[in-house]
Motif scaffolding. Structure first.
Motif, mmCIF file in Angstrom:
data_model
loop_
_atom_site.group_PDB
_atom_site.id
_atom_site.type_symbol
_atom_site.label_atom_id
_atom_site.label_comp_id
_atom_site.label_asym_id
_atom_site.label_seq_id
_atom_site.Cartn_x
_atom_site.Cartn_y
_atom_site.Cartn_z
ATOM 1 N N HIS A 56 -3.558 -32.072 -31.791
ATOM 2 C CA HIS A 56 -5.028 -32.031 -31.861
ATOM 3 C C HIS A 56 -5.597 -33.348 -31.347
ATOM 4 C CE1 HIS A 56 -8.834 -30.917 -34.335
ATOM 5 N NE2 HIS A 56 -9.124 -31.930 -33.538
ATOM 6 N N HIS A 58 -8.889 -34.918 -28.531
ATOM 7 C CA HIS A 58 -10.025 -34.601 -27.648
ATOM 8 C C HIS A 58 -9.946 -35.500 -26.419
ATOM 9 C CE1 HIS A 58 -12.262 -32.374 -30.857
ATOM 10 N NE2 HIS A 58 -11.405 -33.075 -31.591
ATOM 11 N N PHE A 208 -11.522 -25.118 -36.148
ATOM 12 C CA PHE A 208 -11.980 -26.298 -36.891
ATOM 13 C C PHE A 208 -12.511 -25.739 -38.204
ATOM 14 C CE2 PHE A 208 -12.225 -29.914 -33.854
ATOM 15 C CZ PHE A 208 -11.661 -29.255 -32.777
ATOM 16 N N HIS A 240 -7.859 -29.658 -40.182
ATOM 17 C CA HIS A 240 -8.573 -30.497 -41.157
ATOM 18 C C HIS A 240 -8.565 -29.958 -42.585
ATOM 19 C CE1 HIS A 240 -9.498 -32.908 -37.765
ATOM 20 N NE2 HIS A 240 -10.398 -32.095 -37.255
ATOM 21 N N ASP A 307 -5.821 -37.030 -33.038
ATOM 22 C CA ASP A 307 -7.234 -36.644 -32.871
ATOM 23 C C ASP A 307 -7.996 -37.700 -32.068
ATOM 24 O OD1 ASP A 307 -9.564 -35.175 -33.043
ATOM 25 O OD2 ASP A 307 -9.470 -34.852 -35.191
ATOM 26 N N ASP A 308 -9.193 -38.091 -32.482
ATOM 27 C CA ASP A 308 -10.101 -38.884 -31.646
ATOM 28 C C ASP A 308 -9.506 -40.211 -31.163
ATOM 29 O OD1 ASP A 308 -11.827 -37.026 -33.256
ATOM 30 O OD2 ASP A 308 -13.293 -37.887 -31.902
HETATM 31 ZN ZN LIG Z 1 -10.817 -33.146 -33.608
#
Ligand SMILES: [Zn+2]
Length: 415
Positions: A56, A58, A208, A240, A307-308
């Motif tokens: 996961h 972005h 999500f 999440h 993730d981010d």
């Molecule tokens: Zn995310």
């Protein structure tokens, strides 16, 4: 004669030393081997591990932190506002391509060869998706990139037209964000739409789900129901599940049973979650993540993801899954003896199951995708987070890192 023979490694931290013979991009033999090879690599008793799997991240928002301005509050909704502004005024295909390649290079250096990228498809032009579909092709000789179409602004407004376009363009999976829809009913509708489209196009689903500190947000049960009813089961993943931290024990146990029975996967992203969640709680504040240890112990397939990466939502990130795993050890209270292996599984084989990677792991007949790392155990690996010294994809070395060396002069100083 083999193409490559890697001598003297400890496969997946095994006590026994082994050699790995590689021919035509595949692992053809493992054990103590004497056969000649075009290239011999001395593994010097390092651990030979399968590549890490990022389930996961972005790539479209990565490296946009600070443009058009920093996230002053640090909160999710300001992050969404800033991302909408970036998307409207700054996003071009060249920009996405350049940033995605930079992040992929960082991940490869860290030993990641399988990536699931979330792509926001709210943009009417689908600029990021077009760019990332090209990036996927460009990196395919050495890295498997999956793309998930994700409607950041919800499905209620455009009825899933953007998801349909993304499916036609060739995404691997689709998503919904039910807790951001305007009502519970709209949230359920978005899930039903997503499942209908995925079944029709035979694609994976990555929702999500309940990424909110609200114990009344209970969409995971609906996802589990739809995953079981549709037969999509293990092709369904939820990311999440932060709200699960706030559920009463009785309901949390019921939900764990539903998730397990549906066979769906859970991805936790402790770096962003610990920074983003719990902000609106009064004290005591939540830890920010879902019930990772309980889900894992119940037999649910749980993966940990980064993730981010320097996005409007998260001004940090290096692409290292080891840093995400290290954070998870703390946040999930996973510092017991067996927890280190559990978290190592979450960034390797469990995450590979999320992506549906075929022939993952160091076995004869599998593609020669591997890392050489100086670590004795999962515990040692997660504690020190050493870089992969060699990264091999399909039998080809694609990255080598020389570990930093420090010379300590204290003895001389005493003289
Ligand atoms: Zn995310």
């Amino acid at each position: 004669m083999y193409d490559v023979l890697i001598k003297n490694v400890k496969v997946s931290f095994s006590e026994k030393k082994s050699d790995i013979a590689i021919q035509d991009g595949k692992i053809v033999k493992m054990g103590r081997l004497l056969a000649p090879a075009h290239r011999i690599i001395d593994g010097r008793e390092k651990a030979a591990l399968p590549p890490y799997v990022e389930s996961h991240i972005h790539l479209d928002t990565a490296l946009t932190c600070g443009v058009p301005r920093p996230n002053e509050s640090g909160e999710l909704f300001e992050g969404i506002e800033l991302w909408n502004a970036y998307r409207t005024h700054f996003l071009t295909e060249e920009d996405v391509t350049r940033r995605a390649h930079t992040v992929i290079e960082e991940m490869v250096k860290q030993g990641i060869l399988f990536v699931r990228g979330m792509v926001d498809v709210s943009d009417p032009q689908l600029t990021a998706l077009h760019a990332l579909l090209d990036v996927k092709k460009e990196v395919s000789p050495f890295l498997q990139l999956q793309l998930v179409a994700f409607p950041q602004n919800g499905l209620a407004k455009n009825g899933g037209a953007q998801l349909r376009r993304a499916l036609e363009l060739g995404v691997d999976a689709i998503s919904a964000v039910p807790h951001l829809e305007p009502s519970r009913e709209k949230g359920i509708e978005s899930l039903e739409l997503c499942f209908g489209l995925a079944a029709e196009h035979e694609k994976d689903i990555h929702i999500f789900c309940d990424e909110i500190d609200d114990g009344a947000s209970r969409f995971a049960e609906s996802v589990a129901y739809l995953a079981a009813e549709s037969g999509l089961g293990s092709r369904v993943t939820v990311s999440h599940l932060n709200a699960m931290a706030y559920y009463p024990e009785a309901y949390a146990r019921k939900l764990t049973g539903l998730i397990k029975a549906a066979g769906m996967n859970v991805v936790t992203c402790p770096l962003i979650s610990t920074a983003m969640q719990g902000r609106l709680d009064s004290w005591p504040k939540g830890r920010g993540i879902t019930r990772v240890k309980e889900l894992d112990e119940a037999g649910v397939n749980v993966a940990v993801a980064h993730d981010d990466f320097l996005s409007p939502f998260y001004p940090l990130g290096t692409g290292s899954l080891l840093s995400a795993g290290h954070m998870l050890l703390h946040q999930a209270h996973m510092t017991g003896t067996r927890d280190f292996e559990a978290v190592y599984r979450m960034m390797t084989e469990n995450a590979a199951r999320v992506l549906g990677v075929k022939q993952y792991g160091l076995q004869e007949g599998h593609p020669a995708d591997l890392l050489l790392v100086s670590a004795d155990s999962a515990h040692d690996l997660l504690r020190r987070q050493p870089m992969a010294e060699l990264v091999m994809s399909n039998g080809r070395i694609i990255c080598e890192t020389i570990p930093a060396k420090t010379t300590l002069w204290t003895e001389q100083a005493h003289i």
